[in-house]
Design an enzyme around this catalytic site. Structure first.
Site, PDB file in Angstrom:
ATOM      1  N   THR A  44       0.831  -1.208   0.000  1.00 15.08           N
ATOM      2  CA  THR A  44       0.000   0.000   0.000  1.00 15.08           C
ATOM      3  C   THR A  44       0.864   1.255   0.000  1.00 15.08           C
ATOM      4  O   THR A  44       0.446   2.297  -0.514  1.00 15.08           O
ATOM      5  CB  THR A  44      -0.923   0.003   1.227  1.00 15.08           C
ATOM      6  OG1 THR A  44      -1.600  -1.242   1.295  1.00 15.08           O
ATOM      7  CG2 THR A  44      -1.924   1.125   1.168  1.00 15.08           C
ATOM      8  N   TYR A 131       6.606 -11.707   4.643  1.00 19.54           N
ATOM      9  CA  TYR A 131       5.494 -11.177   3.860  1.00 19.54           C
ATOM     10  C   TYR A 131       5.202 -12.154   2.730  1.00 19.54           C
ATOM     11  O   TYR A 131       5.923 -12.217   1.742  1.00 19.54           O
ATOM     12  CB  TYR A 131       5.882  -9.805   3.334  1.00 19.54           C
ATOM     13  CG  TYR A 131       4.796  -9.005   2.646  1.00 19.54           C
ATOM     14  CD1 TYR A 131       3.491  -9.474   2.553  1.00 19.54           C
ATOM     15  CD2 TYR A 131       5.077  -7.760   2.103  1.00 19.54           C
ATOM     16  CE1 TYR A 131       2.509  -8.734   1.923  1.00 19.54           C
ATOM     17  CE2 TYR A 131       4.109  -7.003   1.477  1.00 19.54           C
ATOM     18  CZ  TYR A 131       2.833  -7.499   1.390  1.00 19.54           C
ATOM     19  OH  TYR A 131       1.861  -6.758   0.756  1.00 19.54           O
ATOM     20  N   LYS A 159       2.918 -13.012   7.609  1.00 21.03           N
ATOM     21  CA  LYS A 159       1.756 -12.315   7.042  1.00 21.03           C
ATOM     22  C   LYS A 159       1.240 -13.153   5.876  1.00 21.03           C
ATOM     23  O   LYS A 159       1.847 -13.197   4.811  1.00 21.03           O
ATOM     24  CB  LYS A 159       2.178 -10.923   6.568  1.00 21.03           C
ATOM     25  CG  LYS A 159       1.103 -10.058   5.940  1.00 21.03           C
ATOM     26  CD  LYS A 159       1.731  -8.710   5.549  1.00 21.03           C
ATOM     27  CE  LYS A 159       0.706  -7.707   5.057  1.00 21.03           C
ATOM     28  NZ  LYS A 159       0.282  -7.994   3.667  1.00 21.03           N
TER      29      LYS A 159
END
Length: 297
Positions: A44, A131, A159
């Site tokens: 993001t 991630y 994640k």
């Protein structure tokens, strides 16, 4: 730090540079909302589009503006050499943790990915979150590889991407992974529409795009799930279905949330690095209608 709501803000920018004051306001808003952590330079935050110097500057601004909220900084890059530089800059700036995706152009092997985390971990004095984002990296972790990487001493969280299916399917996925990793490594869900299901199914954290812009709404889902009120968490999630429909129709969360940030005046227009663009025309009107309809805070 790797539990509860980890809110990932945009990094507002145009082709002339970073919009520093706007980024500071976004981070300050998250700190005031008392999110559990702030994720700077995630997907993001458009980390892949920024120069080394720009990423170092964003890291400094995030840490300086977060008050007492821990800041987790994305350090992914194509080359291990560059990942190590980003890791060092994050630590020098005072980041509380780092987030690493196995970014690649050529498809990586399991051994190459393990070697990346092993090498980077040896350079860290702060904890690392793995991630797992096949939508952007085009690398798919097996549970066995997660289990190997999670044994590395600097790894403290994973994640995971959204899980297809209902809450039972999410729980099965979490339990299968949990059996392979140390007990002190947390599991966090990404993919905003799956957050309520993920948290209620045993995920420790929500790594949230929505939370980076509307933290109070994301906190309401997080706190309900953590309090053992899955029906309440799912009710809030269901109320946000018009927003989730935007995610599905426009290729994910980034363009939608960036458009929302522009419409609400939280950032100036444009706020994404070219060639990325926010939604325009009738698509933008549709986003504005959703903002008007939903209780987003």
């Amino acid at each position: 730090m790797f539990s509860g709501l980890s809110a990932f803000p945009l990094t507002p920018m145009n082709e002339q540079g970073l919009q520093e004051r706007e980024f500071i306001r976004l981070v300050e808003h998250l700190a005031e909302a008392e999110v559990n952590s702030i994720g700077a330079l995630g997907s993001t935050g458009s980390y892949a589009y920024l120069s080394q110097a720009e990423r170092a500057r964003v890291t400094q601004l995030a840490v300086a503006s977060a008050d007492k909220v821990p800041v987790i900084v994305g350090i992914g890059a194509l080359r291990t050499r560059d990942v190590l530089i980003h890791a060092e800059n994050a630590q020098l700036a005072g980041a509380s943790g780092v987030l690493l995706a196995p970014v690649s152009y050529q498809t990586l092997t399991d051994d190459e990915v393990y070697g990346l985390y092993e090498t980077v971990g040896q350079s860290l004095s702060v904890p690392l979150c793995v991630y797992d984002n096949p939508g952007t990296t085009h690398f798919t972790f097996s549970d066995e590889l997660h289990g190997r990487i999670a044994q590395l001493p600097q790894v403290h969280s994973i994640k995971i991407p959204p899980v297809a299916g209902d809450q039972a399917a999410v729980r099965e996925r979490v339990e299968r992974l949990r059996a392979l990793i140390p007990g002190d490594v947390t599991i966090g869900i990404s993919g905003d529409p799956m957050a309520a299901a993920g948290l209620s199914a045993g995920c420790d954290a929500w790594y949230s795009v929505l939370g980076g812009l509307f933290p109070e709404t994301a906190l309401a889902i997080t706190r309900a799930a953590q309090a053992g009120e899955p029906d309440k968490a799912q009710a809030i999630n269901h109320e946000l279905e018009p927003l989730w429909a935007l995610y599905r129709d426009y290729g994910g969360s980034l363009r939608v949330v960036a458009t929302m940030a522009e419409i609400t005046g939280k950032v100036s227009q444009p706020c994404l690095p070219l060639p990325l663009k926010t939604l325009q025309g009738s698509d933008r009107d549709r986003v504005a209608e959703v903002i008007e309809k939903l209780p987003l805070h």
